[in-house]
Design a protein around this motif. Structure first.
Motif, PDB file in Angstrom:
ATOM      1  N   GLN A 121      26.548  83.803  -3.361  1.00  0.00           N
ATOM      2  CA  GLN A 121      27.755  82.973  -3.339  1.00  0.00           C
ATOM      3  C   GLN A 121      27.570  81.725  -4.193  1.00  0.00           C
ATOM      4  N   ALA A 122      26.368  81.121  -4.122  1.00  0.00           N
ATOM      5  CA  ALA A 122      26.096  79.916  -4.909  1.00  0.00           C
ATOM      6  C   ALA A 122      26.098  80.230  -6.408  1.00  0.00           C
ATOM      7  N   LYS A 123      25.565  81.372  -6.787  1.00  0.00           N
ATOM      8  CA  LYS A 123      25.569  81.772  -8.198  1.00  0.00           C
ATOM      9  C   LYS A 123      26.990  81.921  -8.724  1.00  0.00           C
ATOM     10  N   SER A 124      27.838  82.589  -7.926  1.00  0.00           N
ATOM     11  CA  SER A 124      29.225  82.797  -8.342  1.00  0.00           C
ATOM     12  C   SER A 124      29.967  81.483  -8.477  1.00  0.00           C
ATOM     13  N   ALA A 125      29.769  80.591  -7.488  1.00  0.00           N
ATOM     14  CA  ALA A 125      30.458  79.297  -7.513  1.00  0.00           C
ATOM     15  C   ALA A 125      29.994  78.459  -8.705  1.00  0.00           C
ATOM     16  N   PHE A 126      28.694  78.461  -8.965  1.00  0.00           N
ATOM     17  CA  PHE A 126      28.139  77.675 -10.075  1.00  0.00           C
ATOM     18  C   PHE A 126      28.639  78.212 -11.412  1.00  0.00           C
ATOM     19  N   ALA A 127      28.614  79.539 -11.549  1.00  0.00           N
ATOM     20  CA  ALA A 127      29.076  80.134 -12.804  1.00  0.00           C
ATOM     21  C   ALA A 127      30.552  79.861 -13.037  1.00  0.00           C
ATOM     22  N   GLY A 128      31.342  79.860 -11.954  1.00  0.00           N
ATOM     23  CA  GLY A 128      32.762  79.575 -12.089  1.00  0.00           C
ATOM     24  C   GLY A 128      33.025  78.137 -12.505  1.00  0.00           C
ATOM     25  N   GLU A 129      32.179  77.206 -12.072  1.00  0.00           N
ATOM     26  CA  GLU A 129      32.397  75.787 -12.377  1.00  0.00           C
ATOM     27  C   GLU A 129      31.806  75.385 -13.721  1.00  0.00           C
ATOM     28  N   TYR A 130      30.616  75.914 -14.047  1.00  0.00           N
ATOM     29  CA  TYR A 130      29.909  75.471 -15.254  1.00  0.00           C
ATOM     30  C   TYR A 130      29.883  76.521 -16.361  1.00  0.00           C
ATOM     31  N   GLU A 137      15.777  76.322 -10.100  1.00  0.00           N
ATOM     32  CA  GLU A 137      15.679  74.957  -9.573  1.00  0.00           C
ATOM     33  C   GLU A 137      17.047  74.447  -9.114  1.00  0.00           C
ATOM     34  N   GLU A 138      18.093  74.759  -9.900  1.00  0.00           N
ATOM     35  CA  GLU A 138      19.443  74.328  -9.536  1.00  0.00           C
ATOM     36  C   GLU A 138      19.910  75.021  -8.256  1.00  0.00           C
ATOM     37  N   LEU A 139      19.588  76.301  -8.123  1.00  0.00           N
ATOM     38  CA  LEU A 139      19.953  77.032  -6.907  1.00  0.00           C
ATOM     39  C   LEU A 139      19.221  76.471  -5.700  1.00  0.00           C
ATOM     40  N   ALA A 140      17.948  76.159  -5.886  1.00  0.00           N
ATOM     41  CA  ALA A 140      17.169  75.589  -4.786  1.00  0.00           C
ATOM     42  C   ALA A 140      17.760  74.265  -4.335  1.00  0.00           C
ATOM     43  N   SER A 141      18.194  73.468  -5.294  1.00  0.00           N
ATOM     44  CA  SER A 141      18.801  72.172  -4.968  1.00  0.00           C
ATOM     45  C   SER A 141      20.135  72.352  -4.249  1.00  0.00           C
ATOM     46  N   LEU A 142      20.945  73.300  -4.727  1.00  0.00           N
ATOM     47  CA  LEU A 142      22.250  73.545  -4.102  1.00  0.00           C
ATOM     48  C   LEU A 142      22.112  74.033  -2.663  1.00  0.00           C
ATOM     49  N   LEU A 143      21.109  74.862  -2.413  1.00  0.00           N
ATOM     50  CA  LEU A 143      20.939  75.469  -1.090  1.00  0.00           C
ATOM     51  C   LEU A 143      20.004  74.680  -0.181  1.00  0.00           C
ATOM     52  N   GLY A 144      19.343  73.662  -0.760  1.00  0.00           N
ATOM     53  CA  GLY A 144      18.445  72.848   0.055  1.00  0.00           C
ATOM     54  C   GLY A 144      17.189  73.581   0.479  1.00  0.00           C
ATOM     55  N   VAL A 145      16.674  74.453  -0.398  1.00  0.00           N
ATOM     56  CA  VAL A 145      15.450  75.195  -0.093  1.00  0.00           C
ATOM     57  C   VAL A 145      14.488  75.060  -1.267  1.00  0.00           C
ATOM     58  N   THR A 146      13.297  75.594  -1.114  1.00  0.00           N
ATOM     59  CA  THR A 146      12.314  75.540  -2.188  1.00  0.00           C
ATOM     60  C   THR A 146      12.602  76.619  -3.232  1.00  0.00           C
ATOM     61  N   VAL A 147      12.030  76.442  -4.413  1.00  0.00           N
ATOM     62  CA  VAL A 147      12.175  77.438  -5.475  1.00  0.00           C
ATOM     63  C   VAL A 147      11.555  78.767  -5.031  1.00  0.00           C
ATOM     64  N   GLY A 148      10.457  78.681  -4.279  1.00  0.00           N
ATOM     65  CA  GLY A 148       9.816  79.889  -3.775  1.00  0.00           C
ATOM     66  C   GLY A 148      10.740  80.710  -2.899  1.00  0.00           C
ATOM     67  N   LYS A 149      11.528  80.030  -2.056  1.00  0.00           N
ATOM     68  CA  LYS A 149      12.486  80.732  -1.190  1.00  0.00           C
ATOM     69  C   LYS A 149      13.578  81.393  -2.019  1.00  0.00           C
ATOM     70  N   VAL A 150      14.006  80.719  -3.079  1.00  0.00           N
ATOM     71  CA  VAL A 150      15.020  81.305  -3.968  1.00  0.00           C
ATOM     72  C   VAL A 150      14.480  82.565  -4.629  1.00  0.00           C
ATOM     73  N   GLU A 151      13.229  82.511  -5.092  1.00  0.00           N
ATOM     74  CA  GLU A 151      12.623  83.681  -5.737  1.00  0.00           C
ATOM     75  C   GLU A 151      12.492  84.839  -4.752  1.00  0.00           C
ATOM     76  N   GLU A 152      12.113  84.513  -3.526  1.00  0.00           N
ATOM     77  CA  GLU A 152      11.974  85.554  -2.506  1.00  0.00           C
ATOM     78  C   GLU A 152      13.308  86.215  -2.215  1.00  0.00           C
ATOM     79  N   ALA A 153      14.352  85.404  -2.048  1.00  0.00           N
ATOM     80  CA  ALA A 153      15.685  85.950  -1.767  1.00  0.00           C
ATOM     81  C   ALA A 153      16.202  86.770  -2.947  1.00  0.00           C
ATOM     82  N   SER A 154      15.877  86.345  -4.169  1.00  0.00           N
ATOM     83  CA  SER A 154      16.312  87.087  -5.363  1.00  0.00           C
ATOM     84  C   SER A 154      15.650  88.452  -5.414  1.00  0.00           C
ATOM     85  N   ARG A 155      14.372  88.509  -5.072  1.00  0.00           N
ATOM     86  CA  ARG A 155      13.671  89.807  -5.061  1.00  0.00           C
ATOM     87  C   ARG A 155      14.265  90.736  -4.020  1.00  0.00           C
TER      88      ARG A 155
END
Length: 258
Positions: A121-130, A137-155
């Protein structure tokens, strides 16, 4: 006023049964629209029971509406069953089928699954705005989590659907190059032969020279027991006993090795 309210208020049908009978006899679009609007709330209610399992509620409602349409087309009032009673298992069955065919096939922790949904959802919203894909790093900041957590969720997202062994592979020029199954490794038959040879060699080392000679003459030179006896100056009966004893010893040693 919502679209559903408009459909319900601007219709000639007084009761759902009237619309069902009209649709059954005339396949009327007006009757169908009325029924979808009439039972949309039932679909939403049933879809909410599956909310929080990794699929967006809007998607579940859309799937539930497919079940509603199937129920409308198949319903027969002559059976004496209320439409709501008939439609409910059809709608629920369609949603469950969606989870079976499209939803998560791999068991992952609930927190990772929820984060992966927020990530999409964050990817879609960001792509729609920018107008571009966000960095990790931007996703981690938007979701309030670490970059490692973003990588894990992406996998998790990229591997949520296991590949079928019957799926086809394509080459760089878009030509099919077989299935995944055709590239699986196979048991090397020579490996078993090597193991058996090693076991046999160890077993042979446990025999004395005369026993080895008897087995060599019998099974490599293919001589009869009588011929072996003549070569070794032994009786045929003695050769038979020695041969049997040697084979029993081979089996005993080979069983210990294996």
């Amino acid at each position: 006023m919502t679209g559903l309210q408009y459909i319900q208020e601007h219709t000639e049908f007084a009761q759902p049964m009237e619309a069902l009978e009209t649709y059954r006899s005339e396949y009327s679009d007006e009757a169908l629209n009325y029924l979808v609007g009439r039972y949309y709330g039932l679909v939403e209610f049933l879809a909410r029971k599956f909310e929080g399992r990794g699929e967006p509620l809007d998607d579940l409602i859309q799937v539930g509406l497919i079940g509603l349409l199937k129920a409308i087309k198949r319903y027969d009032a002559a059976r004496g069953v209320k439409f709501e009673t008939y439609a409910t298992p059809t709608i629920v069955g369609e949603i469950k089928r969606h989870f079976r065919d499209r939803a998560w096939n791999l068991k992952v922790p609930r927190g990772v699954k929820d984060l992966s949904l927020k990530l999409q959802q964050a990817k879609s919203a960001f792509a729609g705005e920018y107008g571009r894909t966000p960095t990790r790093e931007e996703l981690a900041s938007l979701l309030g989590v670490t970059v490692g957590k973003v990588e894990e969720a992406s996998r998790v997202v990229s591997n949520r659907f296991p590949l079928s062994l019957d799926g086809t592979l394509t080459s760089s020029n878009d030509e099919e190059s077989g299935t995944f199954y055709s590239y699986l490794g196979e048991d090397d038959q020579s490996f078993d032969f090597i193991l058996e040879s090693l076991s046999l060699q160890e077993a042979l080392d446990a025999l004395d020279e005369r026993d080895k000679k008897i087995l060599f003459l019998r099974y490599f030179e293919e001589l009869s027991q009588q011929q072996v006896g003549e070569k070794l100056e032994l009786s045929q009966m003695h050769v038979s006993r020695l041969e049997r004893r040697a084979i029993d010893k081979l089996r005993e040693v080979a069983n210990k090795v294996s």
